[in-house]
Design an enzyme around this catalytic site. Structure first.
Site, PDB file in Angstrom:
ATOM      1  CG  HIS A  95       5.802  -8.861  13.556  1.00  0.00           C
ATOM      2  ND1 HIS A  95       6.750  -7.863  13.647  1.00  0.00           N
ATOM      3  CD2 HIS A  95       6.044  -9.519  12.382  1.00  0.00           C
ATOM      4  CE1 HIS A  95       7.516  -7.904  12.566  1.00  0.00           C
ATOM      5  NE2 HIS A  95       7.114  -8.895  11.790  1.00  0.00           N
ATOM      6  CD  GLU A 167       8.889 -12.263  11.174  1.00  0.00           C
ATOM      7  OE1 GLU A 167       8.955 -11.870  10.009  1.00  0.00           O
ATOM      8  OE2 GLU A 167       8.274 -11.652  12.048  1.00  0.00           O
TER       9      GLU A 167
END
Length: 251
Positions: A95, A167
């Site tokens: 992430h 993302e």
């Protein structure tokens, strides 16, 4: 046919009381059976969530795992094996908040991807560019490098039991969202990169979009050919909003 997936990343949020309330609210949602739904609570709430999701169409994952599998001397870390022992199925790997804030490199992310699978978890590999990189026209280059590290180290076969989430860093928690066309361009490039190694595997890998996904933009994003669902941040902490996103994926 790829089954849609919506994953809720709760990040560093929640108390025992609020987590219990959130799961109870999920029970009242009409969640589509055609969509795979997973939530990723903080480590401290994983056991609590696992204890109360019986009867809710939700699987549970962790937000990170150690870069070595098994057990041993790695103070403060949690291995994939330990998470599987609790009952987790999934784990987020790479992430952007861990890449940027905690300095995790592409090499470390690749090691965690491998450790997750060795321990029995299915990784959600997160990829994405910063605003500076997008404005410099380097989006596809950056995403290809991040994916390429794992492809080179682990092989395309590893993606038969993994999910990829794109993302854009500039869209996370900012209220900004990539347009459906911008997101689709990157998703198509990711699938093409996988296909250069194995087209069959590439066609089966689910690609999620993350970055300020909300109920009012989810359907438009999920209508794109290579967007198979979403990795949802803040909106996953609101049961009604998250339920609406899941239903959008089911349509």
């Amino acid at each position: 046919m790829r089954r849609p997936m919506v994953a809720g990343n709760w990040k560093m949020n929640g108390t025992r009381a609020s987590v219990a309330e959130l799961i109870e609210s999920f029970r009242r949602q009409a969640l589509p059976a055609a969509v795979e739904i997973a939530v990723f609570p903080s480590f401290v709430h994983v056991s609590q969530v696992l204890d109360v999701v019986d009867g809710v169409q939700v699987s549970v994952g962790a937000q990170d795992c150690a870069l070595q599998s098994g057990f041993g001397a790695l103070t403060g870390e949690v291995s994939a094996d330990q998470l599987v022992d609790l009952g987790c199925e999934w784990v987020l790997v790479g992430h952007s908040e861990r890449r940027l804030v905690l300095g995790e490199t592409d090499e470390v992310v690749s090691q965690k991807f491998a450790a997750a699978q060795a321990g029995g978890l299915k990784p959600v590999l997160c990829l994405g560019e910063t605003l500076e990189e997008r404005e410099a026209g380097r989006t596809l280059e950056v995403v290809a490098r991040q994916l390429g590290q794992v492809l080179d180290d682990q092989g395309v076969e590893a993606f038969q039991s993994a999910v990829i989430a794109y993302e854009p860093v500039w869209a996370i928690g900012s209220g900004l969202t990539a347009t459906p066309e911008q997101a689709q361009e990157v998703h198509a490039a990711i699938r093409d990169q996988l296909a250069r190694s194995d087209r069959r595997i590439a066609e089966g890998v689910r690609l999620l979009y993350g970055g300020s996904v909300k109920a009012d933009n989810a359907a438009e994003l999920f209508a794109m050919a290579d967007i198979d669902g979403g990795l949802v941040g803040g909106a996953s902490l609101k049961a009604d909003e998250f339920g609406a996103i899941c239903r959008a994926a089911g349509n």
